[in-house]
Write an enzyme that holds these catalytic residues in place. Sequence first.
Site, mmCIF file in Angstrom:
data_model
loop_
_atom_site.group_PDB
_atom_site.id
_atom_site.type_symbol
_atom_site.label_atom_id
_atom_site.label_comp_id
_atom_site.label_asym_id
_atom_site.label_seq_id
_atom_site.Cartn_x
_atom_site.Cartn_y
_atom_site.Cartn_z
ATOM 1 N N GLU A 180 -1.426 83.712 10.528
ATOM 2 C CA GLU A 180 -0.055 83.278 10.789
ATOM 3 C C GLU A 180 0.858 83.567 9.601
ATOM 4 O OE1 GLU A 180 -0.195 79.247 13.143
ATOM 5 O OE2 GLU A 180 1.539 80.440 13.721
ATOM 6 N N ASP A 188 -10.914 76.157 11.910
ATOM 7 C CA ASP A 188 -10.940 77.311 10.993
ATOM 8 C C ASP A 188 -12.378 77.499 10.528
ATOM 9 O OD1 ASP A 188 -7.858 77.866 10.445
ATOM 10 O OD2 ASP A 188 -8.179 75.698 10.513
#
Length: 259
Positions: free
Chosen positions: A34, A220
């Site tokens: 991102e 993650d």
Amino acid sequence: MRIATWNVNSLKARLERVEEWLEYAQPDVLCLQETKMADKNFPAMAFSALGYESVHHGYNQWNGVAILSKVGIEDPQNGFGDGVENPYADDARMLSATCGRIRIVSVYVPNGREVPSEFYDRKLVWFERLAEWLDANHIPSDPVVITGDFNVAPDDRDVWSPKAFVGSTHVTEPERAAVRRLEDWGLVDLFRARYNGDGLYSYWDYRRGDFHQGRGMRIDLVLGSQPVAERSTWAIVDRNARKGKQPSDHAPVVVDLTD
DNA sequence: ATGGTAGAGGGTCTA
């Protein structure tokens, strides 16, 4: 060798914090997700000033992935390669490169939004493409790391309230099966391999004070092939990076390997 | 009841 991953939720907004964190944590390789920028805006010079080579894959203000390395960057490749039908073809969600003799893959798996939805369906197809890419390009004895924001909590220990998430994206059986498919191929969840407990999250929604209330998710991941897993000595989520002024909604996940 | 926050950009969209 220290490998880390961090969804920074805009590299422009987070650059100062990323620079600080690099100096503090000293990873050999950092995968970013991102970045929310086009390649032409990627601040390669800022990272080179700190001793990092870098590659970036980004088209616009959405998604975007990068790899920073102090141990070399060879043969960078964007996406799944030519001729592969990508269900998120307009997005930049995968970047691979060889760093310190390990094939490193920085991934930002599509969020999926709602269940059911067209976005959720395409998330599962994207996962299929990732598994097919892995199988077509590597064998399990290769040193490979696929790391990034998987937008899947692999099991119920990885969400603050399984009840609150029933039927939602990130916890559905097909999404978890997609992660298991990578593990069945031979990848090991290097953080989970060291810690059995719950409450060990890497992402907390900005809203409702979720971070300070401990309402997070572990989405993650650092998945390493067996030759990498055998070298694993340590893993941590750096929750301090989620605190203070203008944090990302994700914290970095760090793993150490013997050299 | 679809809330709330953050970041993109300059409308709302995405997460």
